[in-house]
Design a protein around this motif. Structure first.
Motif, short mmCIF file in Angstrom:
data_model
loop_
_atom_site.label_atom_id
_atom_site.label_comp_id
_atom_site.label_asym_id
_atom_site.label_seq_id
_atom_site.Cartn_x
_atom_site.Cartn_y
_atom_site.Cartn_z
N TYR A 200 0.86 -1.19 0.00
CA TYR A 200 0.00 0.00 0.00
C TYR A 200 0.89 1.24 0.00
CZ TYR A 200 -4.36 2.40 1.58
OH TYR A 200 -5.49 3.17 1.70
N ASP A 201 0.80 2.03 -1.05
CA ASP A 201 1.70 3.17 -1.21
C ASP A 201 0.89 4.45 -1.05
OD1 ASP A 201 3.58 5.03 -1.99
OD2 ASP A 201 4.37 3.80 -3.60
N GLN A 202 1.14 5.14 0.04
CA GLN A 202 0.32 6.29 0.43
C GLN A 202 1.24 7.43 0.81
OE1 GLN A 202 -3.52 6.19 1.18
NE2 GLN A 202 -3.05 4.97 -0.61
N GLN A 203 1.66 8.20 -0.19
CA GLN A 203 2.59 9.28 0.08
C GLN A 203 2.01 10.60 -0.45
OE1 GLN A 203 6.88 8.12 -0.23
NE2 GLN A 203 6.09 6.43 -1.42
N LEU A 204 2.61 11.66 0.02
CA LEU A 204 2.11 12.98 -0.37
C LEU A 204 3.24 13.99 -0.22
CD1 LEU A 204 -1.24 14.55 0.71
CD2 LEU A 204 0.85 15.79 1.22
N GLU A 205 3.25 14.96 -1.11
CA GLU A 205 4.18 16.07 -0.94
C GLU A 205 3.46 17.39 -1.15
OE1 GLU A 205 7.08 16.90 -3.88
OE2 GLU A 205 8.30 18.11 -2.53
N ALA A 206 3.67 18.29 -0.19
CA ALA A 206 3.16 19.65 -0.30
C ALA A 206 4.37 20.56 -0.49
CB ALA A 206 2.38 20.02 0.95
N PHE A 207 4.50 21.09 -1.68
CA PHE A 207 5.67 21.89 -2.04
C PHE A 207 5.28 23.35 -2.11
CE2 PHE A 207 8.07 24.05 -5.39
CZ PHE A 207 9.37 23.86 -4.96
N VAL B 58 5.13 13.34 3.17
CA VAL B 58 4.69 12.19 3.96
C VAL B 58 5.20 10.92 3.30
CG1 VAL B 58 2.70 10.87 4.76
CG2 VAL B 58 2.59 13.36 4.71
N ASN B 59 6.02 10.18 3.99
CA ASN B 59 6.51 8.91 3.48
C ASN B 59 5.65 7.76 3.98
OD1 ASN B 59 9.05 9.77 2.10
ND2 ASN B 59 9.47 10.57 4.14
N ASN B 60 5.82 6.60 3.38
CA ASN B 60 5.09 5.42 3.83
C ASN B 60 5.53 5.00 5.23
OD1 ASN B 60 3.35 4.78 1.64
ND2 ASN B 60 5.12 4.08 0.47
N GLU B 61 4.64 4.33 5.92
CA GLU B 61 4.99 3.65 7.16
C GLU B 61 5.36 2.21 6.78
OE1 GLU B 61 4.67 4.85 10.34
OE2 GLU B 61 3.47 6.67 10.10
N LYS B 62 6.39 1.68 7.41
CA LYS B 62 6.91 0.39 6.97
C LYS B 62 6.58 -0.75 7.93
CE LYS B 62 10.28 1.16 3.83
NZ LYS B 62 11.54 0.54 3.39
N GLU B 63 6.62 -1.97 7.41
CA GLU B 63 6.31 -3.15 8.23
C GLU B 63 7.27 -3.30 9.39
OE1 GLU B 63 6.26 -6.33 5.47
OE2 GLU B 63 4.22 -5.91 4.79
N SER B 64 8.52 -3.00 9.14
CA SER B 64 9.49 -3.02 10.24
C SER B 64 10.58 -2.02 9.95
CB SER B 64 10.08 -4.41 10.44
OG SER B 64 11.24 -4.58 9.68
N SER B 65 11.38 -1.75 10.97
CA SER B 65 12.48 -0.79 10.82
C SER B 65 13.81 -1.51 10.54
CB SER B 65 12.61 0.04 12.09
OG SER B 65 13.16 -0.74 13.12
N VAL B 66 13.73 -2.81 10.29
CA VAL B 66 14.95 -3.62 10.12
C VAL B 66 15.51 -3.47 8.71
CG1 VAL B 66 15.94 -5.93 10.23
CG2 VAL B 66 14.09 -5.30 11.79
N GLU B 67 16.81 -3.22 8.65
CA GLU B 67 17.53 -3.23 7.38
C GLU B 67 18.50 -4.40 7.39
OE1 GLU B 67 18.52 1.09 5.63
OE2 GLU B 67 19.35 0.67 7.62
N VAL B 68 18.58 -5.11 6.27
CA VAL B 68 19.53 -6.22 6.18
C VAL B 68 20.54 -5.86 5.10
CG1 VAL B 68 19.80 -8.70 5.94
CG2 VAL B 68 17.65 -7.77 6.80
N LEU B 69 21.82 -5.84 5.51
CA LEU B 69 22.88 -5.46 4.58
C LEU B 69 23.59 -6.72 4.09
CD1 LEU B 69 22.59 -3.18 6.95
CD2 LEU B 69 24.53 -2.16 5.78
#
Lengths: 339, 339, 339, 339
Positions: free
Chosen positions: A241-248, A256-267
């Protein structure tokens, strides 16, 4: 004390969204869930027994006719909205109604008159206004933190397309899906949309065409106060679900960026992996669904303006109509003003 | 005009780092690349013909003895540093020397005396100080933008381990690799390290043990002014060169993140992919290598303090020695002070 | 050996972009910077003396007439492009020309014929194609890593508006600024733009209107192969040069984010601060300017196709013309095809 | 059906954490909140009347003695834990207990014996294990997605220091705050900690020293299986609750980032601003508090192992003791093994 008044609620329609509201209201103080109605009530015994609602009925009239119930939630199919709104308003009940109000502008306006005459509260379920991120951006725009608004960009994409069966009676992408974005455009900008232009197509599933519908749309908006906007819609963002917005604006930009399932990054050797956006609206707007209902009860209890009313519904629908006409004609179309 | 004086440069050692400096100096105004020396000069004809340097010689004495040359870059093996520094200083030439100065503290201090007596400029190649991100963080700490520094964290990992052959004469992980981080710790904090404690092991390649070396280290630092720090080193971050730092203080925190290969994100059903950090030091510190040499020439031209001098080299080496002793004894070890 | 052939270069025009190319070419092997011409040559002695170019002249004919020069860089004002292209092509020289080729489609096409007849290489300076991020995204789209392309979004904003004087002869926002984005749209999608629709205004500086120009634009694109696109342009993003792009498709999305001034984040009580995008095109596209010229010389040396040719210039200009017409008429406008 | 068994719960202690659990349990199916006890019960009438609990009592014995209650939540001060655990276990009740179990290792072990003999479930409230981000990282480590673990880094900082009054009876930073991180270290690594070394100080508030306590700590961990770890703790991260972790291994790295107050970024001339981490543990671990209790009830209902048991509590406490000793002696200290 005004605040401690108990609101007695009837919910009409126990589908996904009806159950969602019921579940959220269970924990709200001073709310009594008295009755839920649904034509399929016979098949809902299991759910009902754990729902926390006192009564289950097949006929919504039992809610309308119950003098104890002072608040009605309309979660029935769109085709029944106007009829139920009219009856509930005449019965003097406050109304929370899911979007859109009605596919017909004429009938929507008739219902509006009834509601105004009855003097009841009417709130429309544009839940995204109550998302903490959009609400914060609204504040930033309103406070001129980014100066005058010049460009508004809304990116709104579902994770997967609906069934063709659903498409056949959805009212089309503009009335069914983009309508949230039309409301968001008005909400963030604080301005009316003057003209709409659409390009798009049935790029995901060509069978949408048989219902004069599309699944991919770019919608250009001209606003009364000069700013310009664009909404892009897709019925299928495979990553979620992609729900973003920019007010310029003249002094900066709020994004407004998306909210993510988790904050984990795997390198890993092959790159960095992070998680997808929250899957769909139930996950992303969970808190917003609660917030909108809490604000509705507050408006009732304090006899204040609701945060999202009848005119908001009418205007979003009119933009949707203009968008449809633009798609069919290939031309920019004026949005009918509300007097 | 002082500023337009041309510096005539001799470079001793044409390995990777020597060539890097030569290439960077080609574009610098008022720098004349007169001579490069390397014992392997016979095999460097192709490179030399396009290097922009005027002369190639096998014997570095030809640089020391050339009265026209006023600046010497020492890019030879560590074991020759002290000898070359001594000769160059006595010949009155300004010196840019790669790190470490020398594996022996005694000889390092002797060389320091010679340089001081000669009154020439001496700059050590702690290139990371000149990275825009670390330099900015230094400023933030210095200006108290984050208040008093409480915790300093340095994450410093190479993309792949060196060969065992290299390990056999590298001087060990602390003198070869962590030494950059020891300098960074002193640079950012503006404080001396008082005590060091190390845990770690040869977790990537157990064969490192035969050289009393390790490939994975956690180094705890106690500083004179009370703050505490930790460096973590790995010889193998499979995802690339990992060079991050956090300066945490009473009013906030400044965090240096990695620079990435690209800014592209790919959103797929299975998650979001973004690119790895820049692969290794040549990519990450490209601009820093130029900046350090430009500041060196500025110090010469304006007869100012160099940004990174002899004492910085001595102290980083002493921390490395303490770290080695801590690893061998399992105890925290005091760092010898510089008088 | 073909590869070692030396290209002898003449640069016509020593303004900002001419000097940029000269500086970049100084380090390129097998490139000889023989002559630079500029009507203001008399005032450029200081710059010239350190430029690395052999000769400075006021008259570009001295470059055209020099039989030793085989490559010409045209960095003169747009109004002179066609004339110089024609003369250089007839003199058998390979041409690198800055964008746009010419404000007149007819004259552009005439010049194209001359170039084709002369059989010389002609490369246009659409530098952004050579940015590592956009180039990577092009590859992802081409390899179908994100499936079929459905929506293309280009966000392209300058940090500050040009002077009114510049605006008066710039050719307008579409020909001067958006033209890069029109080329990017064609480059990424691999498809031609069929129709253009524009909304926008002089929201930053109303005085732009006196030149029939605007400073804020939303440009909708319909492509031949069904996908849709939108470009948003602003002459003033106060936070810096904003150059982002998203290619959204049936299997995912590729997003180019801005490159930032530093990777440092500062965490304070009042929120997290990070740095702005690189200030303007000199910073952001530094490497791309080098890469485009290196690929140009490679195309010459190996007698291969240039990566960005005459037709790319013509088509970008035609989209710009259609955009202008759309702005004036308020209607979607077809783009003239190239036969 | 086993699953539908109703658990009858008594909660001992109605402070912040007791109320939190009560509020979370209200919505759980098959949980009956029968009694809550607190010595301050007389002052809790208002809260109690809306709490959803059936009875309020001053004496926790009323819970222990109630044969209908089969599950006890111990949210009383640490000094009472062992006594209540012993009585509840002897009464055959399942126990959920907040951390730490007890400041005395001897008494903790005695209580463990009683619990084992009674055969009741005992779960300890190490809530962070149930955070979706840490849980996912645990899975990645367990599945060897990042290969063998080499370095574990835990960053754990509170937004503001506790009062001196609290510090006076908190058991010290290691037992009160770091204990969560000690458990996290064991949880993520799946290995026991062998040795601990601490540096730190009372850098935020020197008055902590009067209680032999510190507010800033760097804790180095050596694990039985060779990996090394570091925890950094601060009692005051002015930008909010900082809860991050990195598990670095032979095939890559998994990084848990903070969850933020909002996803909004504001781009201004002076830089990009984004929001702080969620303020404190109630916000960050809201879902984790629910998840831990749901898993506790599942373990009861299915007679399965609890996800976090008595030994986990004992070992975290022993690491805390070793840390305290290291701080006092300035030496690395072995952690006592559990037989």
């Amino acid at each position: 004390m005004e605040k401690e008044k108990v609101n007695v609620v009837g919910v009409i329609g126990a589908g996904r969204i009806g159950r969602l509201h019921i579940n959220n209201m269970r924990n709200m103080p001073n709310v009594r869930l008295k009755t839920v109605s649904d034509p399929q009530a016979d098949h809902m015994k299991d759910w009902f027994s754990e729902s926390g609602v006192e009564n289950l009925t097949k006929d919504y009239k039992n809610i309308i006719d119950d003098p104890e119930i002072n608040v009605v939630f309309i979660c029935a199919p769109t085709s029944l909205h106007v009829q139920i709104i009219t009856e509930a308003a005449k019965a003097g009940k406050h109304i929370f109604c899911e979007k859109p109000i009605c596919f017909s502008d004429e009938n929507t306006c008739k219902a509006h008159k009834v509601v105004k005459q009855a003097g009841v509260k009417f709130q429309l379920g544009f839940n995204r206004r109550f998302d903490r991120n959009f609400a914060k951006t609204k504040e930033l725009v309103k406070n001129k933190a980014i100066g005058d608004l010049h460009i508004l960009k809304i990116q709104s994409r579902d994770p997967e397309p609906p069934s063709l069966e659903y498409v056949s009676h959805s009212g089309g992408i503009f009335m069914d899906m983009s309508i949230h974005d039309f409301d968001m455009a008005r909400f963030i900008s604080g301005s009316e949309v003057e003209e709409v232009y659409v390009v798009g197509g049935a790029l995901i599933n060509p069978e949408f065409k048989q219902y004069e519908d599309i699944d991919t749309a770019l919608i250009t908006l001209k606003f009364e106060n000069g700013l310009v906007g664009v909404i892009d819609n897709s019925r299928q963002a495979v990553y979620g679900y992609d729900q973003q917005l920019e007010a310029f604006g003249s002094k900066g930009s709020a994004k407004v960026n998306n909210e993510k399932e988790s904050s984990v990054e795997v390198l890993l050797k092959e790159g960095v992996k992070s998680s997808n956006p929250l899957h769909f609206f139930l996950e992303r707007y969970n808190d917003a669904f609660i917030e909108e209902v809490e604000q509705f009860f507050e408006a009732i209890n304090n006899d204040e303006e609701v945060p999202c009313g009848f005119v908001d519904g009418i205007m979003a629908q009119r933009i949707a109509s203009a968008a449809k006409e633009s798609l069919l004609t290939g031309l920019p179309i004026k949005v009918e003003k509300y007097q």
